[in-house]
Design an enzyme around this catalytic site. Sequence first.
Site, PDB file in Angstrom:
ATOM      1  N   ASP A 127       0.819  -1.225   0.000  1.00  0.00           N
ATOM      2  CA  ASP A 127       0.000   0.000   0.000  1.00  0.00           C
ATOM      3  C   ASP A 127       0.848   1.269   0.000  1.00  0.00           C
ATOM      4  O   ASP A 127       0.437   2.302   0.533  1.00  0.00           O
ATOM      5  CB  ASP A 127      -0.957   0.029   1.214  1.00  0.00           C
ATOM      6  CG  ASP A 127      -1.761  -1.237   1.326  1.00  0.00           C
ATOM      7  OD1 ASP A 127      -2.276  -1.691   0.301  1.00  0.00           O
ATOM      8  OD2 ASP A 127      -1.849  -1.794   2.442  1.00  0.00           O
ATOM      9  N   LYS A 181       2.201   2.252  -5.172  1.00  0.00           N
ATOM     10  CA  LYS A 181       2.870   1.799  -6.405  1.00  0.00           C
ATOM     11  C   LYS A 181       2.006   2.062  -7.631  1.00  0.00           C
ATOM     12  O   LYS A 181       2.516   2.361  -8.704  1.00  0.00           O
ATOM     13  CB  LYS A 181       3.173   0.295  -6.315  1.00  0.00           C
ATOM     14  CG  LYS A 181       4.127  -0.061  -5.194  1.00  0.00           C
ATOM     15  CD  LYS A 181       4.308  -1.554  -5.069  1.00  0.00           C
ATOM     16  CE  LYS A 181       3.100  -2.284  -4.546  1.00  0.00           C
ATOM     17  NZ  LYS A 181       2.738  -2.005  -3.156  1.00  0.00           N
ATOM     18  N   GLY A 238      -4.393  -4.106  -4.210  1.00  0.00           N
ATOM     19  CA  GLY A 238      -5.354  -3.081  -4.626  1.00  0.00           C
ATOM     20  C   GLY A 238      -4.558  -1.852  -4.988  1.00  0.00           C
ATOM     21  O   GLY A 238      -4.081  -1.144  -4.113  1.00  0.00           O
ATOM     22  N   HIS A 239      -4.344  -1.637  -6.283  1.00  0.00           N
ATOM     23  CA  HIS A 239      -3.508  -0.511  -6.708  1.00  0.00           C
ATOM     24  C   HIS A 239      -4.397   0.669  -7.100  1.00  0.00           C
ATOM     25  O   HIS A 239      -5.140   0.601  -8.073  1.00  0.00           O
ATOM     26  CB  HIS A 239      -2.597  -0.934  -7.865  1.00  0.00           C
ATOM     27  CG  HIS A 239      -1.539  -1.905  -7.424  1.00  0.00           C
ATOM     28  ND1 HIS A 239      -0.588  -2.428  -8.243  1.00  0.00           N
ATOM     29  CD2 HIS A 239      -1.280  -2.420  -6.199  1.00  0.00           C
ATOM     30  CE1 HIS A 239       0.209  -3.234  -7.546  1.00  0.00           C
ATOM     31  NE2 HIS A 239      -0.210  -3.250  -6.309  1.00  0.00           N
ATOM     32  N   GLN A 251       2.105  -5.841  -3.221  1.00  0.00           N
ATOM     33  CA  GLN A 251       2.457  -5.958  -1.785  1.00  0.00           C
ATOM     34  C   GLN A 251       3.793  -5.244  -1.528  1.00  0.00           C
ATOM     35  O   GLN A 251       4.176  -4.388  -2.298  1.00  0.00           O
ATOM     36  CB  GLN A 251       2.516  -7.422  -1.344  1.00  0.00           C
ATOM     37  CG  GLN A 251       1.160  -8.102  -1.240  1.00  0.00           C
ATOM     38  CD  GLN A 251       0.653  -8.659  -2.540  1.00  0.00           C
ATOM     39  OE1 GLN A 251       1.386  -9.296  -3.271  1.00  0.00           O
ATOM     40  NE2 GLN A 251      -0.607  -8.438  -2.847  1.00  0.00           N
TER      41      GLN A 251
HETATM   42  P1  IMP Z   1      -2.657 -12.799   1.685  1.00  0.00           P
HETATM   43  O1  IMP Z   1      -1.702 -12.258   0.689  1.00  0.00           O
HETATM   44  O2  IMP Z   1      -4.102 -12.538   1.330  1.00  0.00           O
HETATM   45  O3  IMP Z   1      -2.405 -14.254   1.965  1.00  0.00           O
HETATM   46  O4  IMP Z   1      -2.415 -12.045   3.081  1.00  0.00           O
HETATM   47  C1  IMP Z   1      -1.215 -12.220   3.833  1.00  0.00           C
HETATM   48  C2  IMP Z   1      -0.807 -10.900   4.473  1.00  0.00           C
HETATM   49  O5  IMP Z   1      -0.426  -9.970   3.457  1.00  0.00           O
HETATM   50  C3  IMP Z   1      -1.926 -10.219   5.262  1.00  0.00           C
HETATM   51  O6  IMP Z   1      -1.343  -9.554   6.362  1.00  0.00           O
HETATM   52  C4  IMP Z   1      -2.474  -9.203   4.288  1.00  0.00           C
HETATM   53  O7  IMP Z   1      -3.091  -8.115   4.948  1.00  0.00           O
HETATM   54  C5  IMP Z   1      -1.189  -8.774   3.588  1.00  0.00           C
HETATM   55  N1  IMP Z   1      -1.431  -8.273   2.235  1.00  0.00           N
HETATM   56  C6  IMP Z   1      -1.722  -8.985   1.129  1.00  0.00           C
HETATM   57  N2  IMP Z   1      -1.857  -8.189   0.071  1.00  0.00           N
HETATM   58  C7  IMP Z   1      -1.645  -6.931   0.496  1.00  0.00           C
HETATM   59  C8  IMP Z   1      -1.606  -5.667  -0.161  1.00  0.00           C
HETATM   60  O8  IMP Z   1      -1.803  -5.532  -1.379  1.00  0.00           O
HETATM   61  N3  IMP Z   1      -1.338  -4.594   0.631  1.00  0.00           N
HETATM   62  C9  IMP Z   1      -1.077  -4.715   1.959  1.00  0.00           C
HETATM   63  N4  IMP Z   1      -1.090  -5.875   2.612  1.00  0.00           N
HETATM   64  C10 IMP Z   1      -1.373  -6.985   1.882  1.00  0.00           C
END
Ligand code: IMP
Length: 427
Positions: A13, A16, A40-41, A223
């Site tokens: 977040d 990017k 979520g970009h 991420q």
């Molecule tokens: P997952 O990727 O859904 O398995 O989540 C694993 C961890 O990564 C969790 O703490 C999510 O909140 C975090 N996470 C996954 N995608 C994002 C992102 O795009 N932005 C911020 N945190 C993320």
Amino acid sequence: MPVIAVIGAQWGDEGKGKVVDLLAEKTKIVVRFSGGDNAGHTVVNPYGEFGLHLIPSGIFSSGVTCIIGNGMVINPAVLIDEIDQLNQRGVDTSRLVISDRAHLVMPYHLLLDGLEEKSRGGKALGTTKKGIGPAFADKAARLGIRTSDLLDKEVLLERLRSILDYKNTILTKVYRVSPLSFNEVYNQYCQYGERLAPYIRETTIMLEEALARGELVLLEGAQGTLLDPDFGTYPYTTSSSPLAGGGCLGSGVSPTRINHILGVFKAYCTRVGSGPMPTELKDDTGDLIRERAHEYGTTTGRPRRCGWFDAVAARFSTRINGFTGAAITRLDILDTFPHLKICVGYKLDGKTIDYFPSSVATLEKCQPIYEELPGWQTPITDIRQFEQLPVEARQYVSKLEEIISSPVNLICVGPRREQTIDKMPIL
Ligand code: IMP
């Protein structure tokens, strides 16, 4: 022409999407190389405001080919919806290409993500519940179904039959929930295949050809570095690598081709989901940052945890990515604070450390040591030249530059494209 990798340098977040949208104007190909619709970009441009989950943020620039790379996992329903929504809002998606090696998020991945989280109880990871972890686990276990499998109904049938039998055994025997119907899943994925077939193709050749023509290629990370399964706060991480190195694996571009690695840092820190975050502010200041910046997840709507900039984590991120430059986003959020803090070290068991520990148990014990800087207490959203920023804001950026040990190329002072200070050209 170079390859530029745009990498999240913190816990995701970082903004990017805006940076890629800006750079895409000079680019021929944008490849998203990791994650799935957990991302979520956010992009705000003349078409409006968008939260892209799977489609690369370059889609708004005409003439840019946008590749969903082999390193991604794709929920076809989400992708089709994203394509339709963009089309409805006047955005052309005919230049979208899906790698035939990318994996699919299947209905059992979604179910298992929720069931596994529930079974973790108080130790839940706080995943986005988009099936990402289970889909990448299946990729590693050689149980994945890839986009190319959608192009041949016989292949899909064979593959799905054996895998679904196994998944249904886990669903019914381990989690005691109803099995999934083979016919329903198969028919649904056949329909997705028909819809997505025109986009699915081999992508390494087109990348090689583009590079041979001297065209600029941009690798779009998802991420952030501290969510990397190797180097992040494991197990509170995601399941694919958001690092610059992951950019090669997830796109098929050789490491020798990457010329610029742009680390995207928010001017403060946020994290969503569980896991340690040494500078988290569980007080009015944290709430103020959250509300000023509207720090709520683009994908899940969850409130993000907010805190001061963490230089220890930033140096670690720089080390493992090798940033050649940085973008500092959301500097304007700090406009109202009389004093700003930067965490320059951690206090651990009475000692000062300056490295980012690999164990979460250790990181949880770390207390931030802060250096205080004066705030600028004036709006900067209309400033476009670095020299016109208040002296305190310039000092803050210089401090970050020193920490990251690489030049700051871009500074974002608002969500819109034009709310950007080009401090030092990347190209
Ligand atoms: P997952 O990727 O859904 O398995 O989540 C694993 C961890 O990564 C969790 O703490 C999510 O909140 C975090 N996470 C996954 N995608 C994002 C992102 O795009 N932005 C911020 N945190 C993320």
